[in-house]
Write a protein that holds these residues in place. Structure first.
Motif, PDB file in Angstrom:
ATOM      1  N   LEU A  80      28.924 -22.858 -36.329  1.00  0.00           N
ATOM      2  CA  LEU A  80      30.219 -22.764 -36.629  1.00  0.00           C
ATOM      3  C   LEU A  80      30.990 -21.645 -36.322  1.00  0.00           C
ATOM      4  N   GLN A  81      31.769 -21.683 -35.095  1.00  0.00           N
ATOM      5  CA  GLN A  81      32.230 -20.473 -34.705  1.00  0.00           C
ATOM      6  C   GLN A  81      33.743 -20.373 -35.550  1.00  0.00           C
ATOM      7  N   MET A  82      33.770 -19.184 -36.270  1.00  0.00           N
ATOM      8  CA  MET A  82      35.104 -18.883 -36.863  1.00  0.00           C
ATOM      9  C   MET A  82      35.961 -18.006 -36.427  1.00  0.00           C
ATOM     10  N   ASN A  83      37.078 -18.388 -36.038  1.00  0.00           N
ATOM     11  CA  ASN A  83      38.082 -17.223 -35.649  1.00  0.00           C
ATOM     12  C   ASN A  83      39.315 -17.142 -36.609  1.00  0.00           C
ATOM     13  N   GLY A  84      40.248 -16.171 -36.069  1.00  0.00           N
ATOM     14  CA  GLY A  84      41.297 -15.905 -37.161  1.00  0.00           C
ATOM     15  C   GLY A  84      41.173 -15.933 -38.607  1.00  0.00           C
ATOM     16  N   LEU A  85      39.797 -15.437 -39.000  1.00  0.00           N
ATOM     17  CA  LEU A  85      39.578 -15.487 -40.515  1.00  0.00           C
ATOM     18  C   LEU A  85      40.475 -14.860 -41.315  1.00  0.00           C
ATOM     19  N   LYS A  86      40.644 -15.670 -42.629  1.00  0.00           N
ATOM     20  CA  LYS A  86      41.612 -15.229 -43.624  1.00  0.00           C
ATOM     21  C   LYS A  86      40.813 -14.945 -44.647  1.00  0.00           C
ATOM     22  N   PRO A  87      41.453 -13.930 -45.609  1.00  0.00           N
ATOM     23  CA  PRO A  87      40.696 -13.910 -47.095  1.00  0.00           C
ATOM     24  C   PRO A  87      40.307 -14.941 -47.778  1.00  0.00           C
ATOM     25  N   GLU A  88      41.062 -15.989 -47.639  1.00  0.00           N
ATOM     26  CA  GLU A  88      40.849 -17.381 -48.456  1.00  0.00           C
ATOM     27  C   GLU A  88      39.787 -17.980 -47.785  1.00  0.00           C
ATOM     28  N   ASP A  89      39.373 -17.311 -46.549  1.00  0.00           N
ATOM     29  CA  ASP A  89      38.063 -18.017 -46.176  1.00  0.00           C
ATOM     30  C   ASP A  89      36.635 -17.528 -46.683  1.00  0.00           C
ATOM     31  N   THR A  90      36.681 -16.754 -47.568  1.00  0.00           N
ATOM     32  CA  THR A  90      35.805 -16.021 -48.368  1.00  0.00           C
ATOM     33  C   THR A  90      35.102 -17.155 -49.073  1.00  0.00           C
TER      34      THR A  90
END
Length: 123
Positions: A80-90
């Protein structure tokens, strides 16, 4: 039985990237759909992305365009490549597999689970 082991979690600043990997062993078949879920404290486990040999890929609206799921059947891995991470992805991210070709978005439809890996996104 199927064993799933996740790796690649960690701490990252908002806007950054992480790549999670799930290594599958045991009686896993290329026809089995696999997915990534996540669970934040106090919240239910939610679908993130899924991949199927027959049906391709499918994403939750919240990650569409930012996350990419991929599968290597020769290596029995799902990334799972995760880009543009946001605090709500925690959240704690879990790899899952099901004995069916179709991707499912409900956690109850998956038969096997990994132990999870923590992803923390700071603002």
């Amino acid at each position: 039985q199927v064993q799933l082991v996740e790796s690649g979690g960690g701490l990252v600043q908002a806007g950054g990237s992480l790549r999670l990997s799930c290594a599958a062993s045991g009686r896993i078949f290329s026809s089995d759909a696999m997915g990534w879920f996540r669970q934040a404290p106090g919240k239910e486990r939610e679908f993130v992305a899924g991949v199927s040999w027959t049906y391709g890929t499918y994403y939750a609206d919240s990650v569409q365009g930012r996350f990419t799921i991929s599968r290597d059947n020769a290596k029995n891995t799902v990334d799972l490549q995760m880009n543009g991470l946001k605090p709500e992805d925690t959240a704690v991210y879990y790899c899952a597999a099901r004995r069916a070709r179709a991707i499912a978005s409900r956690a109850s439809e998956y038969n096997y689970w990994g132990q999870g890996t923590q992803v923390t996104v700071s603002s």
